[in-house]
Design a protein around this motif. Structure first.
Motif, short mmCIF file in Angstrom:
data_model
loop_
_atom_site.label_atom_id
_atom_site.label_comp_id
_atom_site.label_asym_id
_atom_site.label_seq_id
_atom_site.Cartn_x
_atom_site.Cartn_y
_atom_site.Cartn_z
N THR A 16 -7.99 3.91 -2.25
CA THR A 16 -7.53 3.83 -0.85
C THR A 16 -6.68 5.06 -0.54
N PHE A 17 -6.68 5.40 0.76
CA PHE A 17 -5.92 6.57 1.20
C PHE A 17 -4.73 6.13 2.05
N ARG A 18 -3.67 6.93 2.07
CA ARG A 18 -2.57 6.66 3.00
C ARG A 18 -2.62 7.75 4.06
N GLU A 78 2.40 1.84 -3.46
CA GLU A 78 1.36 2.29 -4.38
C GLU A 78 1.02 3.76 -4.12
N ALA A 79 0.88 4.12 -2.84
CA ALA A 79 0.53 5.50 -2.50
C ALA A 79 1.64 6.47 -2.90
N MET A 80 2.89 6.02 -2.72
CA MET A 80 4.01 6.90 -3.07
C MET A 80 4.10 7.11 -4.58
N ARG A 126 5.21 18.88 -4.43
CA ARG A 126 5.21 18.17 -5.70
C ARG A 126 4.05 18.69 -6.54
N GLU A 151 0.84 -1.20 0.00
CA GLU A 151 0.00 0.00 0.00
C GLU A 151 0.88 1.26 0.00
N ASP A 152 1.98 1.22 0.77
CA ASP A 152 2.87 2.37 0.85
C ASP A 152 3.51 2.69 -0.50
N HIS A 193 -9.24 12.03 -5.78
CA HIS A 193 -8.13 11.11 -5.51
C HIS A 193 -8.08 10.06 -6.60
N ARG A 239 -6.86 7.07 -6.57
CA ARG A 239 -7.06 5.66 -6.21
C ARG A 239 -8.32 5.54 -5.35
N GLY A 271 -4.09 11.97 -1.69
CA GLY A 271 -4.59 10.83 -0.92
C GLY A 271 -3.86 10.60 0.38
#
Lengths: 110, 335
Positions: B185-187, A71-73, B124, A68-69, B181, B183, B159
């Motif tokens: 899912t969120f981080r 992918e999020a990055m 960014r 998940e990390d 967003h 995706r 996200g």
């Protein structure tokens, strides 16, 4: 040595390098590239928090599933969805990756 | 004009520990940091990650290490200029350094210590046409004053925690908030994610997933964005007063590279005798410096800072002899 694998890395100038890396030291692909003194920025040191170790995977090796990390990055760095994109710090070297071919992404420029 | 003995650029772990070591030999410090909070990478990138290689601390969260370093530095009353980037540096007639930030704050000191880590963190930016044109005219990467969004229509993209936190905050302030967003899912903090989901189901905000802002429109000021949904493969326009892309921060060396320092790629070359640069009176410690055998570790930065302040003392007081005192013997004598 049995536990050395070969990895082919194409740098930002288009030059292909063959590097050898051990699989028994818990090295990530990013660390192996760095250890061979190829230019790779890898700012955050391997936490999937900067995307400056972004690579394109050129061979069809079976890679570990993206966390998940990671992918999020990739998403934050506008790289998600760009085919064959991975963070090299999240790919740990193992014997099955012998012969892996990668190309450094633009973000790796030092 | 802010005056001090050591002007430290970068309020990360190394800059903060410099305050302590300098304080022990009675040198005052002032820190400048582009971020709004002290702690550098530890606060900005990985506050919740454990660090295992700080001597004597088997495991400590990065955010807690910053808290401890702040406490350790507190007796020496450091000054802070936060949220401003060190921009220009020039030598004054009496041999001191005058440093001006991007917001015009002036600082004066005999010694400058660059503890800038990876450089300044800059937002960014998404790759969108007309983005430059609308910067500060509807497009903002950093929220400085939430009040400007009162009664306005706002589109936020991202996200991570900052996208989630600002969505929650601005839902109380703005006329409308749309979170876009790419995706599903969120981080972020699970509680923030849940609260955003709850606001969306209650119709208080609009949540557009699998979506991305793909175009900006307007004359002098942004008035519309195009939002593309990848799953349904359609694009719709939406009226908005603001677009806030929150895709995290990435570090750049920034203006320091124009200060005539000897550089090795993005690092400042130093002499390992005292971590001095090629310019007398300017030192560099921590991740930003480079020398044969350099390791980018916090503990190495602490060592560098400790040796560096001794040399800085001798530059400021060439006639005084410095005797190493142990804190166990002398204690910590606050200012």
């Amino acid at each position: 040595m049995d536990d050395l694998i070969k990895i082919y890395v194409t740098d930002l100038d288009g030059v292909k390098h063959c590097i050898e890396a051990p699989t028994d030291m818990g090295l990530s692909l990013m660390e192996a590239i760095k250890a061979n003194e190829l230019q790779i920025k890898a700012t955050c040191g391997g936490m999937a928090l900067c995307a400056t170790c972004h690579v394109y995977i050129k061979s069809d090796h079976l890679l570990p599933t993206m966390s998940e990390d990671e992918e999020a990055m990739l998403d934050d760095a506008f790289l998600l969805g760009i085919p064959h994109s991975r963070l090299s710090c999240q790919i740990y070297l193992k014997p099955e990756l012998d012969g892996l071919e990668v190309q450094l992404g633009e973000n790796t420029a030092v | 004009m802010i005056e001090t003995d050591l002007l430290i650029i970068g309020a990360g772990p190394c800059g903060l520990f410099t305050v302590f070591e300098a304080g022990l030999i009675k040198l005052r410090c002032h820190l400048i940091d582009a971020l709004a909070e002290p702690g550098g990478q530890l606060t900005e990138i990985y506050p919740k990650k454990p660090i295992y290689d700080i001597p004597g601390l088997p495991s400590i969260l990065a955010g807690d290490l910053v808290k401890n370093l702040m406490e350790q530095a507190a007796p020496f009353k450091p000054g802070f200029t936060l949220g401003e980037r060190a921009e220009t540096l020039e030598k004054t007639n009496d041999g001191k350094w005058k440093l001006v930030t991007n917001k015009g704050t002036e600082h004066l000191a005999p010694i400058v210590v660059i503890a800038g880590g990876l450089g300044c963190f800059e937002p960014r930016k998404p790759n969108l046409d007309l983005l430059d044109k609308f910067e500060d005219k509807g497009v903002e990467y950093i929220i400085k004053d939430p009040e400007i969004y009162r009664g306005q229509n706002v589109v936020i993209a991202g996200g991570g925690d900052s996208a989630l936190d600002w969505t929650l905050f601005l839902s109380e302030v703005a006329k409308s908030v749309t979170l876009v967003h790419r995706r599903t899912t969120f981080r972020g903090h699970p509680d923030s994610i849940q609260r955003v989901m709850d606001l969306a189901s209650a119709g208080k905000i609009e949540l557009l997933l699998n979506s991305e802002v793909t175009a900006l429109h307007g004359e002098d000021h942004l008035d519309k964005v195009s939002i593309t949904n990848f799953e349904e493969n359609n694009t719709a326009e939406r009226n908005t007063d603001h677009f806030i892309p929150l895709f995290g921060l990435s570090p750049k060396l920034g203006p320091i590279k124009d200060w005539q320092l000897n550089l090795n790629k993005e690092s400042i070359s130093v002499n390992t005798f005292d971590y001095s640069t090629n310019i007398p009176g300017i030192y560099a410690v921590g991740d930003i410096n480079d020398y044969p055998g350099k390791l980018r570790l916090i503990l190495c930065g602490f060592h560098e800072a400790t040796l560096m302040v001794q040399s800085a003392f001798k530059r400021i007081y060439p006639e005084k002899n410095l005797v190493l005192k142990y804190t166990t013997v002398s204690g910590v004598n606050s200012f």
